[in-house]
Design a protein around this motif. Structure first.
Motif, PDB file in Angstrom:
ATOM      1  N   GLY A 119       0.377  -1.046   0.208  1.00  7.80           N
ATOM      2  CA  GLY A 119       0.031   0.153   0.316  1.00  7.80           C
ATOM      3  C   GLY A 119       0.574   1.323   0.336  1.00  7.80           C
ATOM      4  N   GLN A 120       2.587   1.104  -0.456  1.00  5.87           N
ATOM      5  CA  GLN A 120       3.071   2.008   0.023  1.00  5.87           C
ATOM      6  C   GLN A 120       3.341   2.251  -1.643  1.00  5.87           C
ATOM      7  OE1 GLN A 120       3.487   1.938   3.523  1.00  5.87           O
ATOM      8  NE2 GLN A 120       5.609   3.234   2.901  1.00  5.87           N
ATOM      9  N   SER A 121       3.307   4.251  -1.801  1.00  4.63           N
ATOM     10  CA  SER A 121       3.594   4.839  -3.284  1.00  4.63           C
ATOM     11  C   SER A 121       4.383   6.235  -3.511  1.00  4.63           C
ATOM     12  CB  SER A 121       2.081   5.508  -3.696  1.00  4.63           C
ATOM     13  OG  SER A 121       2.281   6.780  -2.493  1.00  4.63           O
ATOM     14  N   HIS A 122       4.658   5.474  -4.013  1.00  5.11           N
ATOM     15  CA  HIS A 122       5.934   6.661  -4.466  1.00  5.11           C
ATOM     16  C   HIS A 122       6.569   7.599  -5.877  1.00  5.11           C
ATOM     17  CE1 HIS A 122      10.763   6.432  -6.478  1.00  5.11           C
ATOM     18  NE2 HIS A 122      10.073   7.912  -5.582  1.00  5.11           N
ATOM     19  N   ASP A 123       6.233   9.008  -5.470  1.00  2.92           N
ATOM     20  CA  ASP A 123       5.732  10.028  -6.547  1.00  2.92           C
ATOM     21  C   ASP A 123       6.743  11.000  -7.279  1.00  2.92           C
ATOM     22  OD1 ASP A 123       2.924   9.701  -4.891  1.00  2.92           O
ATOM     23  OD2 ASP A 123       3.300  11.011  -4.030  1.00  2.92           O
ATOM     24  N   LEU A 124       6.879  11.137  -8.287  1.00  2.00           N
ATOM     25  CA  LEU A 124       7.558  11.841  -8.991  1.00  2.00           C
ATOM     26  C   LEU A 124       6.533  12.853  -9.423  1.00  2.00           C
ATOM     27  CD1 LEU A 124       8.981   8.919 -11.049  1.00  2.00           C
ATOM     28  CD2 LEU A 124      10.605  10.000  -9.182  1.00  2.00           C
ATOM     29  N   LEU A 125       7.396  14.411  -9.965  1.00  5.27           N
ATOM     30  CA  LEU A 125       6.556  14.962  -9.998  1.00  5.27           C
ATOM     31  C   LEU A 125       7.317  16.393 -10.866  1.00  5.27           C
ATOM     32  CD1 LEU A 125       5.387  14.832  -7.648  1.00  5.27           C
ATOM     33  CD2 LEU A 125       5.207  17.262  -7.077  1.00  5.27           C
ATOM     34  N   MET A 126       7.540  16.310 -12.218  1.00  3.20           N
ATOM     35  CA  MET A 126       7.991  16.888 -14.039  1.00  3.20           C
ATOM     36  C   MET A 126       7.544  18.112 -14.243  1.00  3.20           C
ATOM     37  SD  MET A 126       9.817  13.470 -14.732  1.00  3.20           S
ATOM     38  CE  MET A 126       9.720  12.223 -14.089  1.00  3.20           C
ATOM     39  N   THR A 127       8.303  18.599 -14.809  1.00  2.25           N
ATOM     40  CA  THR A 127       7.613  19.911 -15.319  1.00  2.25           C
ATOM     41  C   THR A 127       7.961  19.812 -17.087  1.00  2.25           C
ATOM     42  OG1 THR A 127       8.997  21.471 -14.178  1.00  2.25           O
ATOM     43  CG2 THR A 127       6.976  21.186 -13.664  1.00  2.25           C
ATOM     44  N   ASN A 128       7.524  20.690 -17.866  1.00  2.22           N
ATOM     45  CA  ASN A 128       8.309  20.168 -19.240  1.00  2.22           C
ATOM     46  C   ASN A 128       8.702  21.871 -20.314  1.00  2.22           C
ATOM     47  OD1 ASN A 128       6.472  23.018 -19.402  1.00  2.22           O
ATOM     48  ND2 ASN A 128       5.011  21.608 -21.381  1.00  2.22           N
ATOM     49  N   TYR A 129       9.846  21.779 -19.090  1.00  9.01           N
ATOM     50  CA  TYR A 129      10.792  22.588 -19.636  1.00  9.01           C
ATOM     51  C   TYR A 129      12.381  22.405 -18.415  1.00  9.01           C
ATOM     52  CZ  TYR A 129      13.418  26.728 -20.253  1.00  9.01           C
ATOM     53  OH  TYR A 129      14.345  27.191 -20.631  1.00  9.01           O
ATOM     54  N   PRO A 130      13.306  21.862 -18.284  1.00  6.76           N
ATOM     55  CA  PRO A 130      14.798  21.827 -18.052  1.00  6.76           C
ATOM     56  C   PRO A 130      15.063  22.279 -16.635  1.00  6.76           C
ATOM     57  CG  PRO A 130      14.931  22.407 -20.087  1.00  6.76           C
ATOM     58  CD  PRO A 130      13.739  22.559 -19.975  1.00  6.76           C
ATOM     59  N   VAL A 131      14.508  23.392 -16.592  1.00  2.33           N
ATOM     60  CA  VAL A 131      15.556  23.550 -15.495  1.00  2.33           C
ATOM     61  C   VAL A 131      13.972  24.890 -14.527  1.00  2.33           C
ATOM     62  CG1 VAL A 131      15.480  25.879 -17.176  1.00  2.33           C
ATOM     63  CG2 VAL A 131      17.293  25.333 -15.210  1.00  2.33           C
ATOM     64  N   SER A 132      14.396  25.697 -13.481  1.00  7.32           N
ATOM     65  CA  SER A 132      13.610  26.159 -12.716  1.00  7.32           C
ATOM     66  C   SER A 132      14.321  27.943 -12.694  1.00  7.32           C
ATOM     67  CB  SER A 132      14.467  25.662 -11.306  1.00  7.32           C
ATOM     68  OG  SER A 132      12.984  26.633 -10.327  1.00  7.32           O
ATOM     69  N   HIS A 133      13.251  28.011 -12.857  1.00  6.92           N
ATOM     70  CA  HIS A 133      13.969  29.885 -12.743  1.00  6.92           C
ATOM     71  C   HIS A 133      14.755  30.049 -11.826  1.00  6.92           C
ATOM     72  CE1 HIS A 133       9.972  29.393 -10.629  1.00  6.92           C
ATOM     73  NE2 HIS A 133       9.829  31.173 -10.909  1.00  6.92           N
ATOM     74  N   ALA A 134      14.353  29.795 -10.348  1.00  2.00           N
ATOM     75  CA  ALA A 134      14.472  30.065  -8.998  1.00  2.00           C
ATOM     76  C   ALA A 134      15.577  29.216  -8.764  1.00  2.00           C
ATOM     77  CB  ALA A 134      14.167  29.291  -8.120  1.00  2.00           C
ATOM     78  N   ARG A 135      16.715  29.749  -8.027  1.00  2.00           N
ATOM     79  CA  ARG A 135      17.969  28.404  -7.774  1.00  2.00           C
ATOM     80  C   ARG A 135      18.296  28.400  -6.089  1.00  2.00           C
ATOM     81  NH1 ARG A 135      21.612  30.779 -10.572  1.00  2.00           N
ATOM     82  NH2 ARG A 135      22.529  32.473 -11.179  1.00  2.00           N
ATOM     83  N   ASN A 136      16.683  28.239  -5.334  1.00  2.00           N
ATOM     84  CA  ASN A 136      16.489  27.595  -4.498  1.00  2.00           C
ATOM     85  C   ASN A 136      14.771  28.255  -4.172  1.00  2.00           C
ATOM     86  OD1 ASN A 136      17.100  30.262  -3.436  1.00  2.00           O
ATOM     87  ND2 ASN A 136      19.385  29.938  -3.128  1.00  2.00           N
ATOM     88  N   ALA A 137      14.766  27.425  -2.952  1.00  2.00           N
ATOM     89  CA  ALA A 137      13.120  28.144  -2.306  1.00  2.00           C
ATOM     90  C   ALA A 137      12.958  29.300  -2.267  1.00  2.00           C
ATOM     91  CB  ALA A 137      12.452  26.675  -1.219  1.00  2.00           C
ATOM     92  N   ASN A 138      13.716  29.356  -1.794  1.00  2.00           N
ATOM     93  CA  ASN A 138      13.517  31.258  -1.374  1.00  2.00           C
ATOM     94  C   ASN A 138      12.698  31.715  -2.763  1.00  2.00           C
ATOM     95  OD1 ASN A 138      13.657  32.488   1.373  1.00  2.00           O
ATOM     96  ND2 ASN A 138      15.771  31.530   1.506  1.00  2.00           N
ATOM     97  N   GLN A 139      13.521  31.883  -3.533  1.00  2.00           N
ATOM     98  CA  GLN A 139      14.009  32.735  -4.889  1.00  2.00           C
ATOM     99  C   GLN A 139      12.295  32.447  -5.456  1.00  2.00           C
ATOM    100  OE1 GLN A 139      16.663  32.372  -7.520  1.00  2.00           O
ATOM    101  NE2 GLN A 139      18.311  33.929  -6.949  1.00  2.00           N
ATOM    102  N   PHE A 140      12.748  31.020  -5.550  1.00  2.00           N
ATOM    103  CA  PHE A 140      11.039  30.506  -6.053  1.00  2.00           C
ATOM    104  C   PHE A 140       9.467  31.422  -5.609  1.00  2.00           C
ATOM    105  CE2 PHE A 140       7.295  27.821  -6.867  1.00  2.00           C
ATOM    106  CZ  PHE A 140       7.823  27.403  -7.878  1.00  2.00           C
ATOM    107  N   VAL A 141       9.768  31.082  -4.247  1.00  2.00           N
ATOM    108  CA  VAL A 141       8.414  31.574  -3.224  1.00  2.00           C
ATOM    109  C   VAL A 141       8.233  33.327  -3.483  1.00  2.00           C
ATOM    110  CG1 VAL A 141       7.512  31.790  -1.050  1.00  2.00           C
ATOM    111  CG2 VAL A 141       8.376  29.379  -1.955  1.00  2.00           C
ATOM    112  N   GLN A 142       9.683  33.876  -3.512  1.00  2.00           N
ATOM    113  CA  GLN A 142      10.084  35.579  -3.712  1.00  2.00           C
ATOM    114  C   GLN A 142       8.890  36.139  -4.967  1.00  2.00           C
ATOM    115  OE1 GLN A 142      13.776  36.668  -2.064  1.00  2.00           O
ATOM    116  NE2 GLN A 142      13.335  35.723  -0.414  1.00  2.00           N
TER     117      GLN A 142
END
Ligand code: HEM
Length: 337
Positions: A119-142
């Motif tokens: 009953g366990q599961s394993h999630d994989l999340l992806m988006t259709n662009y290879p790289v994030s605009h944000a270097r880190n989580a702070n930048q992402f949220v700001q």
């Protein structure tokens, strides 16, 4: 031939250690909840929605990840063994926090929930662009917080906050990532952040299987739900498949763990294909299909829903456990998700 000698790797915590870094994540989660509430108001919705990726495009519960029979030994970890077939639920989405027409420019996401034994599961999340605009989580949220303000002064406020170079780099990445889609079956998807694969860091990508005998010019109807309708037309006639591939960490300069804005170039870290994600031919707009889609939309997907051997790595990914959890709690994710 690229130098593929792997270096030892490490994670570097913001503020010097995991506890201090985690304190910062509480604030990021709160900031994302503010955005979620503003999106709800803006959309005129009675209930909170996912803070990002609010609109489901397609949801199926009967996909399969079929691991290759010749899966390389170094990638054969835990449930990923040669020839293993794992059942999967899949949610495709538009990335925006406020639901938009499918023909609007946007990024698209794929969230995969692999069914594991017991009953366990394993999630994989992806988006259709290879790289994030944000270097880190702070930048992402700001960035996300600044983007909520007046669009006329967005660029000015971004430059004031991040400085001209970083602001322009982020705007360019976001603009490149946001585009209309020619159909979900044509898209490639990237994990963008690193994760552990047994003992070493990797990034994941999914590439569409293009059969040269099949006409790939299937139309996406120019309707509000055109990506769903177009994908339904494709699935009515054939299955859709994507090849899962893994890029391995080399060193912090070429394949950084802590800087998600650096692309792991294929010429530097060649992707190794390890399996095929198959969505069977079916009618996703039938009564049963729509029921499955509604069920998938109730599931919470989180990169931290993973066995410890596949722990997300890097600041941007470390933050996501708490941020997604808070968002999902607010929109009322199914407790069985
Ligand atoms: C850098 C790599 C990232 C990728 C590939 C990614 C991908 C995705 C995908 C595919 C979804 C939709 C999940 C679903 O269908 O339920 C999603 C949702 C979301 N993402 Fe990300 N994301 C990334 C980074 C981040 C970061 C850094 C944050 C904030 C710190 C963030 C915040 C969220 C939130 C709040 C949701 C909604 C979760 C929910 O309410 O269930 N993402 N992301």
């Amino acid at each position: 031939m690229a130098n593929i000698e792997k270096k030892p790797w490490t994670e570097v915590y913001d503020g010097g250690g995991p506890e201090v870094e985690r304190e910062g994540f509480h604030q990021l989660a709160r900031a994302m909840l503010d955005i979620q509430e503003k999106n709800r108001e803006f959309a005129g919705a009675s209930q909170a929605m996912r803070t990002l990726h609010s609109k489901i495009l397609v949801g199926v519960t009967n996909a399969e990840l079929r691991m290759d029979l010749d899966l390389p030994h170094s990638f054969s970890v835990c449930h990923f063994t040669p020839g293993e077939v794992l059942g999967a639920a899949i949610r495709f989405s538009n990335a925006s926090g406020v639901p938009k027409r499918d023909d609007a420019a946007d990024m698209r996401g794929i969230a995969i929930k692999l069914a594991l034994p017991h009953g366990q599961s394993h999630d994989l999340l992806m988006t259709n662009y290879p790289v994030s605009h944000a270097r880190n989580a702070n930048q992402f949220v700001q960035f996300a917080t600044i983007a909520m303000g007046d669009s006329a002064t967005f660029k000015e406020r971004l430059v004031a906050h991040f400085g001209a170079d970083d602001a322009m780099r982020m705007i360019t990445a976001v603009m490149n990532g946001m585009r209309p889609s020619a159909g979900l079956q044509t898209e490639a998807f990237w994990s963008r952040g690193a994760l552990l694969w047994g003992t070493f860091p990797v990034r994941l990508l999914l590439r569409p299987c293009i059969d040269s005998n099949v006409d790939q010019s299937e139309a996406v109807p120019a309707t509000a739900d055109g990506l769903r309708e177009g994908f339904a037309n494709v699935l009515n006639t054939r299955p859709v498949a994507f090849r899962l591939a893994i890029q391995s960490y080399l060193d912090e300069e070429r394949t950084p763990i802590e800087d998600a804005a650096v692309e792991w170039l294929e010429s530097v870290a060649p992707p190794v294909e390890v399996g095929t994600l198959v969505i069977p031919s079916q009618n996703i707009l039938s009564e049963d299909g729509l029921r499955a889609m509604a069920h998938v939309n109730e599931l919470a997907f989180n990169p931290w829903n993973a066995p410890p051997l596949f722990r997300p790595l890097g600041n941007i990914n470390r933050a996501r456990g708490e941020v997604y959890g808070a968002s999902a709690k607010a929109w009322g994710a199914s407790p069985h998700g």
